[in-house]
Design a protein around this motif. Structure first.
Motif, PDB file in Angstrom:
ATOM      1  N   THR A 150       5.946  67.550  62.647  1.00 13.07           N
ATOM      2  CA  THR A 150       5.295  66.645  61.674  1.00 13.07           C
ATOM      3  C   THR A 150       4.963  67.503  60.502  1.00 13.07           C
ATOM      4  OG1 THR A 150       4.721  65.424  63.422  1.00 13.07           O
ATOM      5  CG2 THR A 150       3.447  65.199  61.266  1.00 13.07           C
ATOM      6  N   GLU A 155       2.577  67.067  56.929  1.00 13.12           N
ATOM      7  CA  GLU A 155       1.744  66.351  56.222  1.00 13.12           C
ATOM      8  C   GLU A 155       1.416  66.846  54.884  1.00 13.12           C
ATOM      9  OE1 GLU A 155      -0.847  65.142  60.256  1.00 13.12           O
ATOM     10  OE2 GLU A 155      -1.688  66.977  58.807  1.00 13.12           O
ATOM     11  N   GLN A 162      -2.988  63.430  54.026  1.00 13.03           N
ATOM     12  CA  GLN A 162      -2.445  63.051  55.570  1.00 13.03           C
ATOM     13  C   GLN A 162      -3.258  64.089  56.337  1.00 13.03           C
ATOM     14  OE1 GLN A 162       1.865  63.464  54.752  1.00 13.03           O
ATOM     15  NE2 GLN A 162       2.139  61.081  54.897  1.00 13.03           N
ATOM     16  N   PHE A 163      -3.306  65.545  55.774  1.00 16.70           N
ATOM     17  CA  PHE A 163      -3.777  66.349  56.540  1.00 16.70           C
ATOM     18  C   PHE A 163      -5.373  66.043  56.698  1.00 16.70           C
ATOM     19  CE2 PHE A 163      -6.461  70.250  55.183  1.00 16.70           C
ATOM     20  CZ  PHE A 163      -6.460  70.955  56.569  1.00 16.70           C
TER      21      PHE A 163
END
Length: 139
Positions: A59, A61, A65-66
């Motif tokens: 995934t 990010e 998003q992180f």
């Protein structure tokens, strides 16, 4: 006289390099603490707007998003330590490698993990910012 000036320059350069490495080491420690107790402000302060954050699962990010994954509790760490850490600084880029050993909260369970991590830091306006992170499974 030339040799004294040269020696002084070498000593100053070494001290400056050692301080730069120590500054980066301090930022890595701030990141470790922020992963355990995340806030939007502390994670934004540590990371670059251009962040690419890779997990061992594959995934990826970006910075938003992180931060969201940590602040929302989607990624939740009860504890984290960084082991076998190595730091390399080259001008305004720092590369940090370590093993991340953590207890991850997943629902009502706590699961231990141990993964390898490479962090790439870039000096932005005098501060080290996390530019890239890639985690990987250990053999």
């Amino acid at each position: 006289m030339k040799s004294i000036v040269t020696l002084a320059f070498i000593i100053c350069s070494f001290c400056s390099f050692a301080q730069t490495e120590k500054d980066l080491e301090n930022q890595v420690e701030k990141l470790r603490l922020a992963l355990i107790d995340p806030t939007e402000s502390n994670l934004k302060e540590l990371s670059s707007a251009s962040l690419t954050y890779g997990h061992s699962s594959g995934t990826l990010e970006n910075q938003d998003q992180f931060i969201e994954a940590l602040v929302s509790g989607k990624s939740d760490f009860a504890s984290i330590s960084f082991e076998n850490q190595e730091i390399l600084v080259e001008k305004n880029i720092g590369i940090v490698r370590h093993y991340l050993v953590a207890d991850v909260v997943e629902g009502d369970k706590i699961n231990p993990i141990k993964i390898g991590v490479m962090l790439v830091w870039q000096k932005e306006k005098g501060s080290w910012k996390l530019l890239a992170r890639q985690a990987y499974k250990l053999p």
